[in-house]
Scaffold this motif. Structure first.
Motif, PDB file in Angstrom:
ATOM      1  N   UNK A   1      35.588  34.059  55.615  1.00 45.59           N
ATOM      2  CA  UNK A   1      34.215  33.895  55.499  1.00 45.59           C
ATOM      3  C   UNK A   1      33.731  33.609  54.024  1.00 45.59           C
ATOM      4  N   UNK A   2      34.209  34.599  53.096  1.00 43.86           N
ATOM      5  CA  UNK A   2      33.767  34.416  51.789  1.00 43.86           C
ATOM      6  C   UNK A   2      34.681  33.318  51.048  1.00 43.86           C
ATOM      7  N   UNK A   3      35.627  32.874  51.551  1.00 44.43           N
ATOM      8  CA  UNK A   3      36.402  31.735  50.920  1.00 44.43           C
ATOM      9  C   UNK A   3      35.536  30.429  50.864  1.00 44.43           C
ATOM     10  N   UNK A   4      34.797  30.419  51.530  1.00 44.46           N
ATOM     11  CA  UNK A   4      33.902  29.238  51.722  1.00 44.46           C
ATOM     12  C   UNK A   4      32.735  29.125  50.279  1.00 44.46           C
ATOM     13  N   UNK A   5      32.766  30.407  49.828  1.00 42.44           N
ATOM     14  CA  UNK A   5      31.965  30.479  48.529  1.00 42.44           C
ATOM     15  C   UNK A   5      32.862  30.931  47.212  1.00 42.44           C
ATOM     16  N   UNK A   6      33.634  31.655  47.262  1.00 43.18           N
ATOM     17  CA  UNK A   6      34.441  32.159  46.504  1.00 43.18           C
ATOM     18  C   UNK A   6      35.902  31.709  46.402  1.00 43.18           C
ATOM     19  N   UNK A   7      36.469  31.428  45.326  1.00 42.01           N
ATOM     20  CA  UNK A   7      37.908  31.019  45.312  1.00 42.01           C
ATOM     21  C   UNK A   7      38.655  32.481  45.193  1.00 42.01           C
ATOM     22  N   UNK A   8      39.493  32.632  46.368  1.00 38.14           N
ATOM     23  CA  UNK A   8      40.578  33.528  46.289  1.00 38.14           C
ATOM     24  C   UNK A   8      42.043  33.253  46.424  1.00 38.14           C
ATOM     25  N   UNK A   9      42.675  33.825  45.499  1.00 39.01           N
ATOM     26  CA  UNK A   9      44.001  33.503  45.236  1.00 39.01           C
ATOM     27  C   UNK A   9      44.646  34.426  44.664  1.00 39.01           C
ATOM     28  N   UNK A  10      45.657  35.212  45.732  1.00 41.43           N
ATOM     29  CA  UNK A  10      46.236  36.497  45.440  1.00 41.43           C
ATOM     30  C   UNK A  10      46.954  36.492  44.028  1.00 41.43           C
ATOM     31  N   UNK A  11      47.888  35.387  43.774  1.00 37.47           N
ATOM     32  CA  UNK A  11      48.492  35.590  42.597  1.00 37.47           C
ATOM     33  C   UNK A  11      47.783  35.730  41.232  1.00 37.47           C
ATOM     34  N   UNK A  12      46.561  35.615  41.436  1.00 39.36           N
ATOM     35  CA  UNK A  12      45.813  35.717  40.285  1.00 39.36           C
ATOM     36  C   UNK A  12      45.809  37.188  39.603  1.00 39.36           C
ATOM     37  N   UNK A  13      46.093  37.950  40.481  1.00 42.48           N
ATOM     38  CA  UNK A  13      46.110  39.482  39.992  1.00 42.48           C
ATOM     39  C   UNK A  13      46.889  39.816  38.765  1.00 42.48           C
ATOM     40  N   UNK A  14      48.043  38.916  38.685  1.00 46.93           N
ATOM     41  CA  UNK A  14      48.978  39.124  37.573  1.00 46.93           C
ATOM     42  C   UNK A  14      48.243  38.707  36.259  1.00 46.93           C
ATOM     43  N   UNK A  15      47.426  37.716  36.378  1.00 43.12           N
ATOM     44  CA  UNK A  15      46.668  37.081  35.154  1.00 43.12           C
ATOM     45  C   UNK A  15      45.662  38.250  35.008  1.00 43.12           C
ATOM     46  N   UNK A  16      45.050  38.824  36.037  1.00 41.91           N
ATOM     47  CA  UNK A  16      43.954  39.845  35.688  1.00 41.91           C
ATOM     48  C   UNK A  16      44.624  40.964  34.974  1.00 41.91           C
ATOM     49  N   UNK A  17      45.760  41.545  35.344  1.00 43.00           N
ATOM     50  CA  UNK A  17      46.319  42.641  34.581  1.00 43.00           C
ATOM     51  C   UNK A  17      46.987  42.364  33.373  1.00 43.00           C
ATOM     52  N   UNK A  18      47.451  41.037  33.049  1.00 44.47           N
ATOM     53  CA  UNK A  18      47.988  40.440  31.783  1.00 44.47           C
ATOM     54  C   UNK A  18      46.677  40.589  30.855  1.00 44.47           C
ATOM     55  N   UNK A  19      45.958  40.039  31.427  1.00 43.67           N
ATOM     56  CA  UNK A  19      44.590  39.828  30.325  1.00 43.67           C
ATOM     57  C   UNK A  19      44.028  40.844  30.083  1.00 43.67           C
ATOM     58  N   UNK A  20      44.296  42.274  30.301  1.00 41.65           N
ATOM     59  CA  UNK A  20      43.802  43.426  29.863  1.00 41.65           C
ATOM     60  C   UNK A  20      44.556  43.738  28.300  1.00 41.65           C
ATOM     61  N   UNK A  21      45.843  42.992  28.245  1.00 48.68           N
ATOM     62  CA  UNK A  21      46.455  43.198  27.039  1.00 48.68           C
ATOM     63  C   UNK A  21      45.907  42.463  25.611  1.00 48.68           C
ATOM     64  N   UNK A  22      44.869  41.740  25.978  1.00 50.36           N
ATOM     65  CA  UNK A  22      44.155  40.871  25.104  1.00 50.36           C
ATOM     66  C   UNK A  22      43.174  41.714  24.553  1.00 50.36           C
TER      67      UNK A  22
END
Length: 403
Positions: free
Chosen positions: A81-102
């Motif tokens: 249901x929410x994928x009609x409004x927001x972009x869900x892409x599971x592999x992005x979690x690795x970028x989310x965690x990596x981003x915290x090192x910046x």
């Protein structure tokens, strides 16, 4: 477990770091953020998504946001249901965690409301916008066909009954002592009079839930969906989103009603800090708090003084009761019925309020605002257009409660 950590670390380095660098390079062209939603509990999950969509609308945020959903997921259809409004892409979690090192990582991440301020619409992102999630025509037809198939009444009106008991938690986590959460449970039998009244008014009453205690098979117009073989993740959401109103004891599923702007009668509810005042179409009748030795009812001011308004990070809510030598009593069946009748009257009157009602609610909020945690939990700047405690409760208990 160790191998899993190793693989996760490799993916963060090989996928997450390049993506984190990439979004910084292309920021002058497109601003990308990484975020997540807490998918484990449907209450947090649904509120967080709708809060985000309201925030984007009200604040005119111009970013391209990509999300993952934490596991395990409470309702997989809700992701569809929410994928009609927001972009869900599971592999992005690795970028989310990596981003915290910046060093400037916060600029490129989106944290859900549950992390920032809990299930609280303090900035009016939900209250001051229209619903953002919508079912397809095919889904609406499917949902209505289900209603038609179970109704023993000639009606399109239906009410969802969302009663919290210990059956689900005991089944899923039998090793845990759930008696410490009894203050959130209530007995189905105390709702029988309300169910009989609603069915006499041509409402189909549908009891929600996955695993529940007890049932009523003899009431025409009552359907125990919680014990049905027709249960589905789609219907769990569609029914709560499309009911005429819900009766709830305050649990995660009623958040679906809130985000779809459906009216709710909250009964047998504690703690008081759970009033979702940002949904102006709710009334709440709480359990009554008593001194344990004398059974004397505590006024609102005493509840505040004894620190029994809401949860604390360092102490379980039930432990505060023990410390203050207090207990509570559930709503009687007549109180539940009167609360539901009040909600129906409000709906029929299009939520217009009498002068007396407004004055009573103002008195309640003026006392409640003395609680030290008030500003972190409530926003009543647009009073009287807020959800509040029921006039049923105030009228019956005025002499001792509003003190």
């Amino acid at each position: 477990m160790f191998l899993r950590k190793i693989i996760k670390g490799i993916l963060i380095v090989s996928i997450g770091f390049p993506m984190s660098i990439f979004v910084r390079i292309i920021k002058p062209i497109v601003f990308i953020r990484f975020g997540f939603f807490y998918g484990t509990r449907i209450g947090h999950f649904s509120f967080d998504v709708e809060y985000y969509l309201g925030e984007i609308e009200k604040e005119n945020i111009n970013s391209f946001d990509i999300f993952f959903v934490s596991k395990p997921v409470a309702n997989n259809y809700f992701i569809k249901l929410i994928s009609r409004k927001v972009l869900i892409f599971e592999p992005i979690k690795f970028a989310f965690y990596a981003n915290k090192y910046f060093p400037n990582y916060k600029e490129y991440e989106y944290l859900p409301a549950v992390v920032e301020n809990g299930v609280r619409d303090l900035k009016g992102y939900i209250k001051n916008t229209s619903k953002h999630l919508h079912f397809s025509n095919e889904e609406d037809v499917k949902g209505q066909q289900f209603i038609d198939s179970i109704s023993t009444l000639n009606t399109k009106k239906f009410v969802c009954l969302n009663i919290r008991d210990s059956a689900y938690l005991k089944s899923k986590y039998p090793e845990h002592d759930w008696s410490r959460g009894d203050y959130r449970f209530s007995d189905l039998n105390s709702y029988k009079k309300t169910i009989e009244y609603l069915t006499s008014q041509n409402y189909l009453v549908i009891r929600m839930g996955q695993i529940t205690e007890g049932s009523f098979s003899e009431i025409k117009g009552f359907y125990d969906y919680s014990k049905s073989k027709n249960k589905s993740e789609f219907l769990d959401i569609w029914l709560m989103a499309n009911c005429n109103f819900a009766i709830s004891t305050s649990s995660g599923l009623d958040s679906i009603c809130n985000i779809f702007r459906r009216p709710i009668a909250f009964v047998n509810s504690l703690p008081l800090s759970h009033i979702p005042e940002w949904n102006p179409k709710i009334v709440l009748t709480p359990k009554t708090i008593l001194e344990r030795n004398t059974n004397r009812k505590l006024s609102l001011s005493e509840v505040i003084k004894k620190d029994l308004v809401g949860y604390r990070d360092d102490t379980d809510y039930i432990d505060i009761f023990d410390k203050q030598n207090c207990t509570y009593v559930n709503n009687k069946e007549d109180e539940i019925l009167e609360t539901v009748k009040e909600l129906i009257e409000n709906i029929d009157a299009d939520w217009s309020r009498s002068k007396k009602t407004t004055e009573d609610q103002a008195q309640f909020w003026s006392i409640f605002q003395k609680w030290e945690g008030f500003d972190k939990n409530f926003n009543i700047n647009d009073f009287p257009e807020v959800g509040s405690i029921s006039n049923t409760y105030i009228d019956k208990n005025r002499d001792w409660f509003l003190k």
